[in-house]
Design a protein around this motif. Structure first.
Motif, mmCIF file in Angstrom:
data_model
loop_
_atom_site.group_PDB
_atom_site.id
_atom_site.type_symbol
_atom_site.label_atom_id
_atom_site.label_comp_id
_atom_site.label_asym_id
_atom_site.label_seq_id
_atom_site.Cartn_x
_atom_site.Cartn_y
_atom_site.Cartn_z
ATOM 1 N N THR B 52 52.767 91.537 11.672
ATOM 2 C CA THR B 52 51.679 90.842 12.343
ATOM 3 C C THR B 52 50.997 89.623 11.391
ATOM 4 O OG1 THR B 52 50.865 92.961 12.757
ATOM 5 C CG2 THR B 52 49.595 91.309 13.692
ATOM 6 N N THR B 53 51.278 89.656 10.260
ATOM 7 C CA THR B 53 50.589 88.575 9.378
ATOM 8 C C THR B 53 51.740 87.583 8.946
ATOM 9 O OG1 THR B 53 50.834 90.109 7.603
ATOM 10 C CG2 THR B 53 48.827 90.088 8.435
ATOM 11 N N ALA B 54 52.899 87.552 9.454
ATOM 12 C CA ALA B 54 53.866 86.811 9.278
ATOM 13 C C ALA B 54 53.414 85.302 9.459
ATOM 14 C CB ALA B 54 55.163 87.249 9.736
ATOM 15 N N LEU B 55 53.709 84.330 8.694
ATOM 16 C CA LEU B 55 53.392 83.112 8.856
ATOM 17 C C LEU B 55 54.490 82.120 9.002
ATOM 18 C CD1 LEU B 55 50.259 82.815 6.500
ATOM 19 C CD2 LEU B 55 49.935 82.964 9.164
ATOM 20 N N PRO B 56 54.447 80.891 9.740
ATOM 21 C CA PRO B 56 55.747 80.016 9.642
ATOM 22 C C PRO B 56 55.668 79.345 8.484
ATOM 23 C CG PRO B 56 54.368 79.880 11.618
ATOM 24 C CD PRO B 56 53.362 80.654 10.739
ATOM 25 N N GLU B 57 56.653 79.397 7.921
ATOM 26 C CA GLU B 57 57.358 78.787 6.605
ATOM 27 C C GLU B 57 57.727 77.533 6.620
ATOM 28 O OE1 GLU B 57 56.737 79.825 3.487
ATOM 29 O OE2 GLU B 57 55.985 81.595 4.130
ATOM 30 N N SER B 134 56.920 87.824 14.293
ATOM 31 C CA SER B 134 55.689 88.235 14.822
ATOM 32 C C SER B 134 55.711 89.280 15.684
ATOM 33 C CB SER B 134 55.042 86.838 15.236
ATOM 34 O OG SER B 134 55.369 85.753 14.344
#
Lengths: 118, 138
Positions: B52-57, B134
């Protein structure tokens, strides 16, 4: 024809920009067999992921879904602590990522990952 | 006279206009320049873990994929564990601002993931992210 090619060009530029990988930024700490990076000297919340899928937070076996609550509690007690997730060599990455995700949801952003040979 | 005019008219027609073709080739060139320099694809598809906390790199342009059977893929080919470090070193020299995303399969072993992350760090790239999808609806 030229218009068409130009459109194609624009289309591919746009899609290439939108195709961005998402990921979890994690640190690495030494432990067990692979000791390359030095751990931080400050305290941290210790989480162990075992090969059979057991998750241990603060020396207690908990469910994956309970990791968040436990981390929230520990984070409230020690706000400056990071989390240290130590996974077994044979543990599955899916579970490891799930645990890291839960830890981050619990409010601890500084997560480091290590492995143990157990 | 009429036949001569006809002939000259035909002569004008047969001249090929090179401008559109040049434009076309130029566009192709730009297109390939842009597409090749973007992302170092891993070359295989893996079942990513959900987070859920994955952010775009934004700078994560080097992808390393790990399969459940222990294979490592990067730059569209399968590599050995010992090749990871030199490959990362080479890519790091080419584009120093790039960071690495290790896309490990859900069923891949955590030990392999940790080992690959160590090799990447030794290769000179300190910022490593673990790839995820996500989680939908959150």
């Amino acid at each position: 024809m030229l218009d068409f090619v130009l459109n194609l060009l624009i289309f591919f530029i746009i899609t290439a920009v939108f195709v961005k990988e998402v990921g979890l930024r994690v640190e690495r700490h030494g432990g067990g067999a692979t000791g390359a990076a030095g751990g931080k000297s400050a305290g941290s919340i210790s989480i162990v992921v075992k090969a059979d899928g057991e998750v241990i937070v603060d020396n207690r076996v908990v469910d994956v879904r309970a990791v968040r609550a436990n981390v929230e509690r520990l984070h409230a007690q020690k706000p400056e602590w990071g989390a240290m997730v130590t996974a077994s060599q044979e543990a599955e990455t899916g579970l490891l990522v799930q645990v890291i995700d839960q830890v981050r949801l619990g409010g601890v952003q500084n997560v480091s990952v290590g492995t143990s040979s157990k | 006279m009429r036949s001569r005019r006809h002939a000259s008219h035909e002569g004008e027609d047969t001249g090929i206009d090179l401008a559109p073709m040049l434009d076309f080739v130029f566009n192709l060139l730009i297109f390939f320049l842009i597409t090749t320099s973007f992302v170092r694809e891993a070359g295989i598809t893996v079942v990513r873990p959900e987070a859920t906390t994955a952010l775009p790199e934004q700078t994560g342009n080097i992808l390393v994929a790990l399969r459940p059977n222990g294979e490592i893929w990067m730059d569209r080919r399968q590599v050995d564990m010992r090749e990871v470090r030199p490959t990362i070193e080479r890519l790091h020299l080419e584009r120093p601002e790039d960071t690495v995303i290790v896309i490990a399969d859900k069923a891949a072993k955590a030990g392999l993931l940790a080992q690959v992350m160590d090799e990447i760090k030794l290769g000179g790239i300190k910022e490593v992210a673990v790839g995820a999808t996500s989680a939908a609806g959150q």
